[in-house]
Design an enzyme around this catalytic site. Structure first.
Site, PDB file in Angstrom:
ATOM      1  N   ASP A  51      -1.164  26.862   7.737  1.00 27.94           N
ATOM      2  CA  ASP A  51      -2.337  27.097   6.897  1.00 27.94           C
ATOM      3  C   ASP A  51      -1.929  27.384   5.462  1.00 27.94           C
ATOM      4  OD1 ASP A  51      -5.179  27.174   6.822  1.00 27.94           O
ATOM      5  OD2 ASP A  51      -5.118  29.353   6.673  1.00 27.94           O
ATOM      6  N   CYS A 142     -14.091  22.677   5.533  1.00 22.58           N
ATOM      7  CA  CYS A 142     -13.183  23.827   5.529  1.00 22.58           C
ATOM      8  C   CYS A 142     -13.924  25.096   5.137  1.00 22.58           C
ATOM      9  CB  CYS A 142     -12.012  23.569   4.587  1.00 22.58           C
ATOM     10  SG  CYS A 142     -10.764  24.873   4.620  1.00 22.58           S
ATOM     11  N   TYR A 146     -15.204  27.373   8.707  1.00 19.21           N
ATOM     12  CA  TYR A 146     -14.534  28.678   8.770  1.00 19.21           C
ATOM     13  C   TYR A 146     -15.535  29.821   8.677  1.00 19.21           C
ATOM     14  CZ  TYR A 146      -9.586  27.570   9.044  1.00 19.21           C
ATOM     15  OH  TYR A 146      -8.354  27.176   9.494  1.00 19.21           O
ATOM     16  N   TYR A 170     -12.760  35.829   7.212  1.00 21.97           N
ATOM     17  CA  TYR A 170     -13.657  34.671   7.205  1.00 21.97           C
ATOM     18  C   TYR A 170     -15.062  34.998   7.696  1.00 21.97           C
ATOM     19  CZ  TYR A 170      -9.536  31.907   6.217  1.00 21.97           C
ATOM     20  OH  TYR A 170      -8.403  31.395   5.621  1.00 21.97           O
ATOM     21  N   GLU A 212     -10.490  19.590  11.177  1.00 26.87           N
ATOM     22  CA  GLU A 212     -10.483  21.030  11.427  1.00 26.87           C
ATOM     23  C   GLU A 212     -10.158  21.317  12.895  1.00 26.87           C
ATOM     24  OE1 GLU A 212     -10.692  23.718   9.516  1.00 26.87           O
ATOM     25  OE2 GLU A 212     -10.705  22.455   7.730  1.00 26.87           O
TER      26      GLU A 212
END
Length: 227
Positions: A51, A142, A146, A170, A212
């Protein structure tokens, strides 16, 4: 856009493209393992390292999208978000990596995995070679996935404080507000697109939403280059 599409927001139309993908993401053992404590620490460490690689290129993609944005305010928003990747998200990684037995200073020597390379290459190619709407649609999953995942996992909680720290980052209100900014812009841009422009951008959204899922799955498999 098609007249029928105008009856719903563009973001709602985009989400329809990824409902099945999102359902697969939240059901993936990587994410269920974050909350029930079954996720192997090595898998999470692999994810965090990948990540960090991903976010470096995601910030670059955001900067390209910023340069193509329709207004100065939109440019400023994406430029701010690109900077926040370094300030907030990589800061989180610098906290988590030592707790997972990884040295942040040695991250550059960690190979970029195939899915990470493929995903970031697609983002950069779309942002650089496509229109603003193409780039926006490509970077949006993204943000949005998330935020949705964070909210979902926040309700479940985790038995591991390291995993909970990731969930909190998140699932919190600050990140939700950031995503709301991008969704508001998305709904402003959608009605200005021709049918072919909208279809093309929507296709990019569907692709990166699938990436993802692939990113979580690659981490779960401890993916490496096969040769």
């Amino acid at each position: 856009m098609h007249p029928d599409a105008n009856q719903q927001s563009w973001s709602a139309r985009l989400w329809q493209e990824t409902e099945a993908t999102y359902a697969a993401i939240v059901a993936h053992p990587f994410l269920t393992g974050l909350t029930d404590g079954t996720l192997d620490e090595k898998v999470f460490a692999h994810y965090v390292a990948q990540d960090a690689h991903y976010l470096r290129d995601y910030a670059r993609a955001l900067a390209i999208v910023a340069a193509k944005a329709p207004t100065l305010a939109d440019t400023a928003m994406f430029a701010r978000h690109a900077a926040e990747v370094f300030d907030v998200e990589l800061g989180l990684h610098n906290e988590l990596l030592p707790e997972l037995g990884l040295d942040p200073a040695e991250l550059d020597s960690t190979p970029v995995a195939p899915t990470t390379r493929a995903y970031t290459s697609y983002l950069l190619a779309t942002a650089y070679g496509g229109s603003f709407a193409d780039g926006l649609a490509a970077v949006l999953p993204c943000y949005w996935i998330y935020a949705r995942v964070g909210a979902e996992l926040l309700g479940r909680g985790s038995t591991d404080r390291r995993y909970q720290r990731w969930i909190d980052s998140y699932g919190g209100e600050e990140f939700a507000a950031t995503v709301a900014e991008v969704l508001a812009l998305t709904d402003r841009v959608g009605p200005t697109l021709s049918p072919s422009e909208e279809a093309g951008a929507r296709a990019h959204f569907a692709v990166t939403a699938r990436y993802e899922w692939m990113f979580f799955d690659a981490a779960y498999r401890l993916e490496e280059w096969p040769v």
